[in-house]
Design an enzyme around this catalytic site. Structure first.
Site, PDB file in Angstrom:
ATOM      1  N   SER A 128      -1.706 -14.348  -8.711  1.00  0.00           N
ATOM      2  CA  SER A 128      -1.910 -13.533  -7.512  1.00  0.00           C
ATOM      3  C   SER A 128      -0.667 -12.856  -6.956  1.00  0.00           C
ATOM      4  CB  SER A 128      -2.565 -14.375  -6.418  1.00  0.00           C
ATOM      5  OG  SER A 128      -3.944 -14.498  -6.653  1.00  0.00           O
ATOM      6  N   LYS A 169      -0.818  -9.122  -6.616  1.00  0.00           N
ATOM      7  CA  LYS A 169      -1.326  -8.420  -5.445  1.00  0.00           C
ATOM      8  C   LYS A 169      -0.224  -7.629  -4.744  1.00  0.00           C
ATOM      9  CE  LYS A 169      -5.278 -11.443  -4.406  1.00  0.00           C
ATOM     10  NZ  LYS A 169      -5.271 -12.461  -5.457  1.00  0.00           N
ATOM     11  N   SER A 224      -5.023 -14.423   0.090  1.00  0.00           N
ATOM     12  CA  SER A 224      -5.021 -14.095  -1.335  1.00  0.00           C
ATOM     13  C   SER A 224      -6.409 -13.686  -1.798  1.00  0.00           C
ATOM     14  CB  SER A 224      -4.522 -15.293  -2.168  1.00  0.00           C
ATOM     15  OG  SER A 224      -4.152 -14.880  -3.466  1.00  0.00           O
TER      16      SER A 224
END
Length: 416
Positions: free
Chosen positions: A127, A130, A185
């Site tokens: 993640s 991102k 997230s």
């Protein structure tokens, strides 16, 4: 799952300890299954210095070898960074021993790279990807714009994965989606933002924009296959590239404001309830000067982290890939590396973060080829327990008795 929790005072004391929790290994820094691959290993110089490493108490799973790095790309930022091992300033204290297979510490204000381990080696991002979505699309999207979530936005997401909590037919502002992306997230928020930012090309257009932004930043080891960081074929990044991406995002006032938010209220709409989200799993509020950070975890990536802290006029970023839950976890390892970086004298460096206008580093846009497939099922976890093996069983026993200091999300899912 048992979580070791520590008081803020205990954390402060521990973070000032010398990073000597483990004896530096005498052998190679990683097992073959986790190394950079046979081709990359053959290309590495015989003088490469092994990175200080500590073995996790539970052996990590065997992972596919990532693709090798082109020699020209390996030297981006300076020749000292062209190593699969340790890049550290001459005469500097030895960096802390960590489980991460790649990391980098850099000054975002001066662009100086203070040190790193395999800075250009391909690793799976989870993640922390991102941040690239934010770098690519935050300049393009109006935070006040409202977008309706579709079933297609959520169709391929495991309900047990990291989610903001949007619902089909619900209407949310772009600002709320950014908060859901960075605080929780949210893989669902990532899909919606990528679809919106991708225009007529939809979500894939958003992913294409991410790869265009990586190319613009000279993040040559980075290729996005998904907007959220969920594992996808050929999806890689590097510790050096993540520092370039962090510099781009933390240069934005709006991003810093989102990243520093600890709690946000998501307003209700005609088809969606309102709810409150809180910041999940960073050093924010617990490590002195932290401006924000992003965690990640998938089965392939293991634990990943990107964080930025400011102290005495210095703004240091730490990027960390391939870490394990214990003994320190990605957050503890990142704190130890930041301590090491802040202790170095100003002007210390082994290279620099290239600027987008440094034309000599431009590379053709060629997707990274890889064999990793997308993680399925609820097997990934936000396994960000902070184990603190800093001196043996006596210290660990003491820490187990300490009162809570660190809130974490115990949900299991792919990509956190």
């Amino acid at each position: 799952m048992t979580t070791i929790r520590v008081t803020s005072a205990a954390l402060g004391a521990l973070l000032t300890l010398p990073a000597v929790a483990a004896t530096p290994p005498k052998a190679a820094p990683a097992a073959p299954s986790r190394a950079a691959g046979a081709a990359s290993a053959r290309a590495a110089a015989a003088s490469d210095v092994p990175c200080p490493a500590v073995k996790p108490p539970v052996p990590p799973p065997a992972l596919p070898s990532p693709p090798p790095v082109d020699a020209a790309q390996r030297a981006v930022g300076g020749p000292a960074l062209a190593t699969a091992g340790l890049a550290s300033p001459p005469g500097a204290p030895r960096p802390p021993a960590v489980t991460a297979t790649a990391w980098l510490v850099a000054d975002l204000k001066t662009g100086e790279v203070l040190g790193g381990c395999g800075p250009h080696e391909h690793r799976t991002p989870a993640s922390v990807q991102k941040l690239l979505l934010a770098a690519a699309l935050m300049p393009r999207l109006d935070p006040a714009q409202t977008v309706e979530v579709t079933r297609a936005d959520l169709r391929d997401l495991d309900p047990a994965s990291s989610l903001m909590g949007v619902v089909p037919g619900g209407r949310y502002s772009v600002e709320s989606l950014w908060l859901g992306l960075l605080l929780r997230s949210g893989n669902d928020a990532a899909n919606v933002l990528a679809r919106l930012g991708g225009g007529a090309a939809g979500r894939q257009g958003g992913v294409d924009a991410m790869n265009e932004e990586a190319h613009r930043l000279h993040a040559n080891q980075t290729h996005a296959a998904t907007p959220s960081g969920l594992d996808g074929p050929g999806q890689y990044t590097s510790a050096y590239d993540l520092a370039l991406i962090a510099r781009a995002t933390f240069a934005r006032e709006d991003f810093r404001r989102y990243a520093a938010t600890t709690q946000a209220e998501i307003p209700a709409g005609p088809a969606n309830p309102g709810f409150v989200i809180t910041h999940d799993n960073t050093l924010l509020g617990h490590y002195p000067g932290t401006l924000g950070g992003k965690t990640g975890f998938t089965d392939l990536a293991r634990q990943t982290y990107v964080g930025v802290a400011e102290r005495d006029g210095r703004r240091l970023a730490v990027t960390l890939l391939g870490a394990e839950t214990a003994p320190l976890g990605s957050l503890g390892e990142s704190a130890a590396l930041l301590n090491w970086g802040f202790a170095l004298p100003r002007g210390t460096s082994v290279g620099h973060l290239v600027a987008p206008d440094e034309k000599k580093y431009e590379q053709p846009v060629v997707p990274v080829k890889g064999e990793r497939e997308e993680t399925t099922g609820g097997h990934s976890s936000r396994s960000l327990t902070v184990g603190l093996g800093l001196g043996g069983a006596a210290v660990v026993t003491l820490l187990l008795l300490a009162v809570p200091w660190w809130r974490r999300n115990a949900r299991r899912g792919a990509g956190g």
